[in-house]
Design a protein around this motif. Sequence first.
Motif, short mmCIF file in Angstrom:
data_model
loop_
_atom_site.label_atom_id
_atom_site.label_comp_id
_atom_site.label_asym_id
_atom_site.label_seq_id
_atom_site.Cartn_x
_atom_site.Cartn_y
_atom_site.Cartn_z
N ASP A 1 58.65 -23.31 39.14
CA ASP A 1 57.53 -23.28 40.09
C ASP A 1 56.51 -22.23 39.68
OD1 ASP A 1 58.77 -25.27 41.42
OD2 ASP A 1 59.55 -24.00 43.05
N GLY A 2 57.03 -21.11 39.19
CA GLY A 2 56.14 -20.04 38.75
C GLY A 2 55.26 -20.50 37.60
N ALA A 3 55.87 -21.24 36.66
CA ALA A 3 55.12 -21.73 35.51
C ALA A 3 54.01 -22.67 35.95
CB ALA A 3 56.06 -22.43 34.53
N TRP A 4 54.33 -23.54 36.94
CA TRP A 4 53.31 -24.46 37.44
C TRP A 4 52.20 -23.71 38.17
CZ3 TRP A 4 51.68 -28.96 36.20
CH2 TRP A 4 52.56 -29.90 35.62
N ALA A 5 52.59 -22.68 38.95
CA ALA A 5 51.58 -21.90 39.67
C ALA A 5 50.64 -21.21 38.69
CB ALA A 5 52.26 -20.87 40.57
N PHE B 1 50.03 -22.16 35.63
CA PHE B 1 49.23 -23.21 35.00
C PHE B 1 48.07 -23.61 35.92
CE2 PHE B 1 48.56 -27.79 33.99
CZ PHE B 1 48.18 -27.64 32.67
N GLY B 2 48.37 -23.77 37.21
CA GLY B 2 47.34 -24.15 38.19
C GLY B 2 46.24 -23.10 38.27
N LEU B 3 46.65 -21.84 38.25
CA LEU B 3 45.68 -20.75 38.34
C LEU B 3 44.77 -20.75 37.11
CD1 LEU B 3 45.00 -18.59 40.35
CD2 LEU B 3 46.58 -17.04 39.22
N ARG B 4 45.35 -21.06 35.96
CA ARG B 4 44.55 -21.07 34.74
C ARG B 4 43.58 -22.24 34.73
NH1 ARG B 4 48.35 -19.77 29.74
NH2 ARG B 4 46.41 -20.24 28.65
N VAL B 5 44.02 -23.38 35.28
CA VAL B 5 43.11 -24.52 35.40
C VAL B 5 41.96 -24.17 36.35
CG1 VAL B 5 42.89 -26.90 36.25
CG2 VAL B 5 44.85 -26.25 34.84
N ALA B 6 42.31 -23.53 37.49
CA ALA B 6 41.29 -23.13 38.46
C ALA B 6 40.32 -22.14 37.83
CB ALA B 6 41.95 -22.52 39.69
N SER B 7 40.86 -21.27 36.98
CA SER B 7 40.02 -20.28 36.31
C SER B 7 39.00 -20.96 35.39
CB SER B 7 40.91 -19.31 35.53
OG SER B 7 40.16 -18.56 34.63
N LYS B 8 39.48 -22.00 34.68
CA LYS B 8 38.57 -22.75 33.81
C LYS B 8 37.49 -23.43 34.65
CE LYS B 8 40.55 -22.39 29.68
NZ LYS B 8 39.88 -21.53 28.72
N ALA B 9 37.90 -23.99 35.80
CA ALA B 9 36.94 -24.65 36.69
C ALA B 9 35.92 -23.64 37.20
CB ALA B 9 37.67 -25.31 37.85
N GLY B 10 36.38 -22.40 37.44
CA GLY B 10 35.47 -21.35 37.87
C GLY B 10 34.45 -21.02 36.81
N ASP B 11 34.90 -21.00 35.57
CA ASP B 11 33.98 -20.77 34.45
C ASP B 11 32.93 -21.88 34.41
OD1 ASP B 11 34.58 -18.41 33.23
OD2 ASP B 11 36.12 -19.26 31.92
N ARG B 12 33.39 -23.11 34.66
CA ARG B 12 32.49 -24.25 34.66
C ARG B 12 31.42 -24.07 35.74
NH1 ARG B 12 29.26 -27.34 35.72
NH2 ARG B 12 29.12 -29.58 35.46
N ALA B 13 31.84 -23.54 36.90
CA ALA B 13 30.89 -23.31 38.00
C ALA B 13 29.90 -22.22 37.62
CB ALA B 13 31.65 -22.94 39.27
N ARG B 14 30.42 -21.18 36.99
CA ARG B 14 29.57 -20.03 36.67
C ARG B 14 28.49 -20.41 35.66
NH1 ARG B 14 32.66 -14.80 34.70
NH2 ARG B 14 32.93 -14.32 36.90
N PHE B 15 28.86 -21.26 34.70
CA PHE B 15 27.89 -21.66 33.69
C PHE B 15 27.43 -23.09 33.91
CE2 PHE B 15 30.73 -18.49 31.67
CZ PHE B 15 29.82 -17.45 31.74
#
Lengths: 191, 257
Positions: free
Chosen positions: B184-188, B190-204
């Motif tokens: 579960d930790g690994a999935w969490a 992974f999810g956070l890193r995907v969200a982080s990438k999405a945040g980068d997409r929003a920023r730029f």
Amino acid sequence: MLLGGAAALSVAPLRGAWALDSNHAHALIDTALGEVYGVINSGKPTAQMYRDFESIFVRYADVDVIARSALGPAARQADPAALSAYTQAFQGYIGRKYGKRFREFIGSKIEVTGARPLKSFYAVTSVAYLNGRAPMEVEWHVSDKSGRDRFFNIIIEGVNMLASERAEISAMLTARRGDLAALTADLQAAG
Amino acid sequence: MRPLSLVAPLALSVILAGCASEPVMQDGIRVNDPFERQNRRVHAFNKAFDERVVAPVARLASPGDGASDSPGAMDLVINAGSNLSLPGKVVNSVMQGRPEPAIKNFFRFAVNTTLGIGGLFDPAGRDFGLPEQDTDFGETLAVWGVPEGVYLELPILGPSTQRDAVGKVVDLAIDPLNHVLHRDGAWAAFGLRVASKAGDRARFGETVDSVLQGSADSYAQLRLIYLMHRRHELNEEGTEIDPYAETADDAIDPYAE
């Protein structure tokens, strides 16, 4: 702003007074960037900012050779009047397109870090510090082959403006089946 | 199931894909794209996905015209996600025989995980002069002398090459976090890193929109930008266009007609 522009114009050296070297290439980009940041921090309406960026582009960049290179082989067949109308539309397009990008540079700074000879021209290196982002390398290619010291390419983290505009303009020209006048009309609305 | 199991089949197809093709010079750079037809189909999907899903979500998450100084929720997510990517980067730097970025990222991870409260804040970058040293297994392969291979546009993940696509898969496999954390930790993470990438997409977002929606041929433009940027990052060949030399070659000769 007006005074700054006039001062910058007199700084841009004429060929013959002295040959282009690393120091002059460095100074050219320093001065151009000073003007760009003057516009960014002026708080003017965006339409006015884009016109100001276009005017900076015209004074510091070799617009003719950039426009011609972006057009590629089609520039050879074009008649001078059509080519000049295209170049005029191209410079407005660049002013708007990169003007929009420069707005992301509010609150940032760009430091010119050096200049070196490269092939038959000079490469001026700089670093852009943007909010919340790792510093970016920005390289400017400067030449005096037009008779004046002008930059003709900007490379941001490896992404080359001339190459990128070549791809864009050739795709626009293809969409118009090679019709330069139609491309020119499209460019007036693009960017 | 761990994140890795999702991408393994993709990796296999990439590795099995043929490498034999002729690169061509296009718009001043070397392009090797024998799968252009398939790639363009994936691009059309990615573009629609970005337009209908990613961009609207990114717009919701982005704080207006925000150049604000205090970090918003999005910055915290971006920080935390990119903090979790650091152990993998340390491993890659070591495999590349580059101790300096490995040590820097190690201390960055240590500082931001503790003082930065699990990576939400970035005191390492702000106060300790330890910005992230970006790397990945694609770069490790490049250091080891593996050629770039052909250009690929991957579903959702976007532009890549054979070498970088293999790198992405291996990065998931060798990520120390995946081995330390339970399922579960690994999935969490992974999810956070995907969200982080999405945040980068929003920023730029503006920049991404201008390329994807504002280009006459967004596939070719994205391919060009990716290849130029990636080769620059890996210190591979640069692009030095001399338009004056071309002008001389292309000089109009009215007598030749």
